[in-house]
Design a protein around this motif. Structure first.
Motif, PDB file in Angstrom:
ATOM      1  N   GLY A 139      12.490 -62.308  -0.910  1.00  0.00           N
ATOM      2  CA  GLY A 139      13.803 -61.555  -1.286  1.00  0.00           C
ATOM      3  C   GLY A 139      15.286 -62.700  -0.716  1.00  0.00           C
ATOM      4  O   GLY A 139      14.611 -64.086  -0.121  1.00  0.00           O
TER       5      GLY A 139
ATOM      6  N   TRP B  41       5.411 -50.427  -4.081  1.00  0.00           N
ATOM      7  CA  TRP B  41       6.333 -50.715  -4.026  1.00  0.00           C
ATOM      8  C   TRP B  41       7.983 -49.460  -3.769  1.00  0.00           C
ATOM      9  O   TRP B  41       8.058 -49.120  -5.059  1.00  0.00           O
ATOM     10  CB  TRP B  41       7.366 -52.327  -5.323  1.00  0.00           C
TER      11      TRP B  41
ATOM     12  N   ARG C  50      12.099 -48.709  -3.158  1.00  0.00           N
ATOM     13  CA  ARG C  50      13.624 -49.610  -2.090  1.00  0.00           C
ATOM     14  C   ARG C  50      14.668 -48.905  -1.634  1.00  0.00           C
ATOM     15  O   ARG C  50      14.150 -47.945  -2.128  1.00  0.00           O
ATOM     16  CB  ARG C  50      14.270 -50.403  -3.272  1.00  0.00           C
ATOM     17  N   GLN C  51      15.005 -49.248  -0.809  1.00  0.00           N
ATOM     18  CA  GLN C  51      15.920 -48.487  -0.280  1.00  0.00           C
ATOM     19  C   GLN C  51      17.340 -48.617  -0.015  1.00  0.00           C
ATOM     20  O   GLN C  51      17.757 -50.211   0.550  1.00  0.00           O
ATOM     21  CB  GLN C  51      15.835 -48.008   1.496  1.00  0.00           C
TER      22      GLN C  51
ATOM     23  N   ARG D 173      15.102 -43.845   0.344  1.00  0.00           N
ATOM     24  CA  ARG D 173      14.492 -44.670  -0.339  1.00  0.00           C
ATOM     25  C   ARG D 173      13.216 -44.082  -1.622  1.00  0.00           C
ATOM     26  O   ARG D 173      13.089 -42.967  -1.735  1.00  0.00           O
ATOM     27  CB  ARG D 173      12.745 -44.813   0.695  1.00  0.00           C
TER      28      ARG D 173
ATOM     29  N   VAL E 201       9.625 -47.362  -6.682  1.00  0.00           N
ATOM     30  CA  VAL E 201       9.433 -48.654  -7.758  1.00  0.00           C
ATOM     31  C   VAL E 201       8.786 -48.828  -9.237  1.00  0.00           C
ATOM     32  O   VAL E 201       8.547 -48.742  -9.682  1.00  0.00           O
ATOM     33  CB  VAL E 201      10.133 -50.042  -7.301  1.00  0.00           C
TER      34      VAL E 201
ATOM     35  N   ASP F 110      20.111 -52.995  -8.347  1.00  0.00           N
ATOM     36  CA  ASP F 110      18.933 -53.128  -7.369  1.00  0.00           C
ATOM     37  C   ASP F 110      18.976 -53.605  -6.510  1.00  0.00           C
ATOM     38  O   ASP F 110      17.662 -53.917  -5.877  1.00  0.00           O
ATOM     39  CB  ASP F 110      18.143 -54.143  -8.801  1.00  0.00           C
TER      40      ASP F 110
ATOM     41  N   ALA G  95      18.731 -53.737  -2.533  1.00  0.00           N
ATOM     42  CA  ALA G  95      18.156 -52.749  -1.980  1.00  0.00           C
ATOM     43  C   ALA G  95      17.021 -53.673  -1.065  1.00  0.00           C
ATOM     44  O   ALA G  95      17.458 -54.565  -0.840  1.00  0.00           O
ATOM     45  CB  ALA G  95      16.932 -52.181  -2.356  1.00  0.00           C
TER      46      ALA G  95
ATOM     47  N   TYR H 273      13.326 -53.664  -0.116  1.00  0.00           N
ATOM     48  CA  TYR H 273      12.418 -53.569  -0.659  1.00  0.00           C
ATOM     49  C   TYR H 273      10.844 -53.055   0.145  1.00  0.00           C
ATOM     50  O   TYR H 273      11.296 -54.424   0.668  1.00  0.00           O
ATOM     51  CB  TYR H 273      12.249 -54.356  -2.042  1.00  0.00           C
ATOM     52  N   TYR H 274       9.600 -52.159   0.192  1.00  0.00           N
ATOM     53  CA  TYR H 274       9.179 -52.663   0.599  1.00  0.00           C
ATOM     54  C   TYR H 274       7.782 -52.095  -0.253  1.00  0.00           C
ATOM     55  O   TYR H 274       8.251 -51.844  -0.803  1.00  0.00           O
ATOM     56  CB  TYR H 274       9.014 -50.716   1.395  1.00  0.00           C
TER      57      TYR H 274
ATOM     58  N   GLY I 219       9.630 -55.021   4.903  1.00  0.00           N
ATOM     59  CA  GLY I 219      11.081 -54.584   4.390  1.00  0.00           C
ATOM     60  C   GLY I 219      11.134 -55.966   4.197  1.00  0.00           C
ATOM     61  O   GLY I 219      11.085 -57.075   5.109  1.00  0.00           O
TER      62      GLY I 219
ATOM     63  N   GLN J 284      15.493 -57.616   2.215  1.00  0.00           N
ATOM     64  CA  GLN J 284      16.186 -57.647   1.328  1.00  0.00           C
ATOM     65  C   GLN J 284      16.615 -58.462  -0.276  1.00  0.00           C
ATOM     66  O   GLN J 284      16.232 -59.118   0.249  1.00  0.00           O
ATOM     67  CB  GLN J 284      17.667 -58.226   2.336  1.00  0.00           C
TER      68      GLN J 284
END
Length: 123
Positions: free
Chosen positions: A9, A36, A38-39, A45, A48, A90, A92, A94-95, A116, A118
């Motif tokens: 990230g 994947w 994202r929040q 959340r 994706v 976009d 967020a 991302y997890y 996660g 960023q």
């Protein structure tokens, strides 16, 4: 048990690219579908992308189709998310997540989650 660690990230300008990686522990990575999510700030959340255990099939939420690509390397126990043509929306955390068995769009279907990473896209 599967432990997931995301990386890749950062801050990027609109139109730029980033590649996220998610490294998984354990010897049974190929037994898990990967996803994947994202929040964004102030939002729930959301899904994706997801990829099947073999990597043969992939699915995306509409807002990222044609811009993001999910892939996996079952030798390296890693799943990737290549993000191109990034937009400010976009932005967020991302997890990545692992799910025993087949793929899913639903968060509750996933068994393991990373911490996660960023992603911030500036306009």
């Amino acid at each position: 048990q599967v432990q997931l660690v995301e990386s890749g990230g950062g801050l990027v300008q609109a139109g730029g690219s980033l590649r996220l990686s998610c490294a998984a522990s354990g010897r049974t990575f190929s037994s898990y579908a990967m996803g994947w999510f994202r929040q964004a700030p102030g939002k729930e959340r959301e899904f994706v992308a997801t990829i099947t255990r073999s990597g043969g099939l992939t699915y995306y939420t509409d807002s990222v189709k044609g811009r993001f690509t999910i892939s996996r390397d079952n030798v390296k126990n890693t799943v990737y998310l290549q993000m191109n043509s990034l937009k400010p929306e976009d932005t967020a955390v991302y997890y990545c997540a692992a799910r025993a068995g087949s793929y899913s769009y639903v968060q509750s279907g996933y068994d393991y989650w990373g911490q996660g990473t960023q992603v911030t896209v500036s306009s």
